[in-house]
Design a protein around this motif. Structure first.
Motif, PDB file in Angstrom:
ATOM      1  N   LYS A 129      41.643 -15.129  49.619  1.00  0.00           N
ATOM      2  CA  LYS A 129      42.247 -15.101  50.949  1.00  0.00           C
ATOM      3  C   LYS A 129      41.872 -13.809  51.707  1.00  0.00           C
ATOM      4  CE  LYS A 129      46.675 -16.244  51.167  1.00  0.00           C
ATOM      5  NZ  LYS A 129      48.137 -15.918  51.121  1.00  0.00           N
ATOM      6  N   HIS A 130      41.405 -13.987  52.946  1.00  0.00           N
ATOM      7  CA  HIS A 130      40.975 -12.842  53.758  1.00  0.00           C
ATOM      8  C   HIS A 130      41.054 -13.211  55.231  1.00  0.00           C
ATOM      9  CE1 HIS A 130      37.417 -15.413  53.510  1.00  0.00           C
ATOM     10  NE2 HIS A 130      37.014 -14.854  54.645  1.00  0.00           N
ATOM     11  N   VAL A 131      40.929 -12.237  56.083  1.00  0.00           N
ATOM     12  CA  VAL A 131      40.718 -12.517  57.508  1.00  0.00           C
ATOM     13  C   VAL A 131      39.321 -12.017  57.869  1.00  0.00           C
ATOM     14  CG1 VAL A 131      43.072 -12.636  58.426  1.00  0.00           C
ATOM     15  CG2 VAL A 131      41.995 -10.407  58.080  1.00  0.00           C
ATOM     16  N   ASP A 132      38.671 -12.734  58.794  1.00  0.00           N
ATOM     17  CA  ASP A 132      37.316 -12.347  59.185  1.00  0.00           C
ATOM     18  C   ASP A 132      37.346 -11.173  60.149  1.00  0.00           C
ATOM     19  OD1 ASP A 132      36.225 -14.330  57.634  1.00  0.00           O
ATOM     20  OD2 ASP A 132      36.053 -15.771  59.279  1.00  0.00           O
ATOM     21  N   ALA A 133      38.505 -10.936  60.768  1.00  0.00           N
ATOM     22  CA  ALA A 133      38.612  -9.858  61.749  1.00  0.00           C
ATOM     23  C   ALA A 133      40.031  -9.336  61.752  1.00  0.00           C
ATOM     24  CB  ALA A 133      38.267 -10.387  63.126  1.00  0.00           C
ATOM     25  N   PRO A 190      44.295 -16.174  58.232  1.00  0.00           N
ATOM     26  CA  PRO A 190      43.849 -15.847  56.880  1.00  0.00           C
ATOM     27  C   PRO A 190      43.374 -17.157  56.238  1.00  0.00           C
ATOM     28  CG  PRO A 190      46.070 -14.991  57.309  1.00  0.00           C
ATOM     29  CD  PRO A 190      45.729 -15.924  58.433  1.00  0.00           C
ATOM     30  N   HIS A 191      42.338 -17.077  55.417  1.00  0.00           N
ATOM     31  CA  HIS A 191      41.801 -18.307  54.816  1.00  0.00           C
ATOM     32  C   HIS A 191      41.135 -17.967  53.505  1.00  0.00           C
ATOM     33  CE1 HIS A 191      38.745 -16.475  57.408  1.00  0.00           C
ATOM     34  NE2 HIS A 191      37.847 -16.927  56.549  1.00  0.00           N
ATOM     35  N   GLU A 192      40.921 -18.992  52.687  1.00  0.00           N
ATOM     36  CA  GLU A 192      40.228 -18.770  51.422  1.00  0.00           C
ATOM     37  C   GLU A 192      39.378 -19.975  51.065  1.00  0.00           C
ATOM     38  OE1 GLU A 192      42.392 -18.658  47.669  1.00  0.00           O
ATOM     39  OE2 GLU A 192      44.079 -19.688  48.613  1.00  0.00           O
TER      40      GLU A 192
HETATM   41 MN    MN Z   1      36.052 -15.961  56.171  1.00  0.00          MN
END
Ligand code: MN
Ligand code: OGA
Length: 221
Positions: A129-133, A190-192
């Motif tokens: 899980k992360h955010v691109d920005a 947020p996505h993974e």
């Molecule tokens: Mn991403």
């Protein structure tokens, strides 16, 4: 023997009504899922890019500039930045440019340019899980992921999971099926990528605004 991915121009016109629906979805929900937008020929040609010797894949890293590091416990994909040198890459970038202009006309997003890379997830790899920005800290405003995997089945894993802004509730879980394009606001979701149980091919990209005042640039290719 001609190489189809590098000799045939490939593209498909996108109706204005599709851009209208995309803009509406971005306003209402912050993300959109578009299936079969670009046409099968382009999807097939982009998938063939992965097998071309010009494409030098390297293990993706995390962080930017001096913070850039390989972290297989966070992401295990191998990437190759798209330069537009092949017919398939050029057709893809042309389509994404059309989309950029269409969104700017409808939403005044001020999307300035687009960067993208091919991504290959070997079996067993994932992207936690992360955010691109991060809000206010990046010029990436709109994320895109185009999938290139025909007949992706339930048990193949590798789903993209979008979370709400707090990163708590699952908003959507999406199979990386060939022809599917997912577009979402970079700061908001947020996505993974769940562990892939089959080799997984995609093109990830980001529309950026022109904000060189942030003093931040993208990771070195
Ligand atoms: Mn991403
Ligand atoms: C990324 C990413 C999602 C996907 O590359 O930043 O989140 O479904 N990719 O491949």
């Amino acid at each position: 023997m001609p190489d189809p991915a590098h000799s045939q121009p490939v593209s498909k016109p996108i109706p204005e009504s599709t851009f209208d629906a995309l803009a509406d979805a971005l306003v209402e929900r912050g993300y959109a899922v578009l299936d079969n937008l670009l046409g099968e020929a382009l999807i097939t040609a982009l998938r063939a890019e992965f097998d071309h010797p010009d494409c030098q894949f390297k293990t993706a890293g995390i962080g930017r500039e001096e913070d850039h590091a390989i972290a297989l416990d966070i992401r295990g994909d191998r990437i190759c930045w798209i330069e537009g040198g092949s017919a398939a890459a050029a057709a893809f970038l042309a389509a994404m440019e059309t989309l950029r202009l269409a969104l700017n006309r409808r939403l005044f997003m001020g999307l300035f340019d687009y960067e993208s890379h091919l991504a290959y997830y070997p079996v067993g790899t994932f992207y936690k899980k992360h955010v691109d920005a991060f809000v206010g800290r990046s010029n990436r405003v709109l994320s895109t992921v185009l999938y290139l995997n025909p007949s992706w089945a339930e048990g193949d894993g590798g789903e993209l999971v979008l979370y709400d802004e707090a990163g708590a509730a699952v908003v959507e879980k999406l199979c990386p099926e060939a022809g599917r394009l997912v577009v979402f606001l970079s700061e908001r979701f947020p996505h993974e990528v769940l562990p892939a149980r089959r080799e997984r091919y995609s093109v990830a990209g980001w529309y950026r605004v022109n904000s060189n005042t942030t003093g931040r640039v993208d990771p070195p290719a």
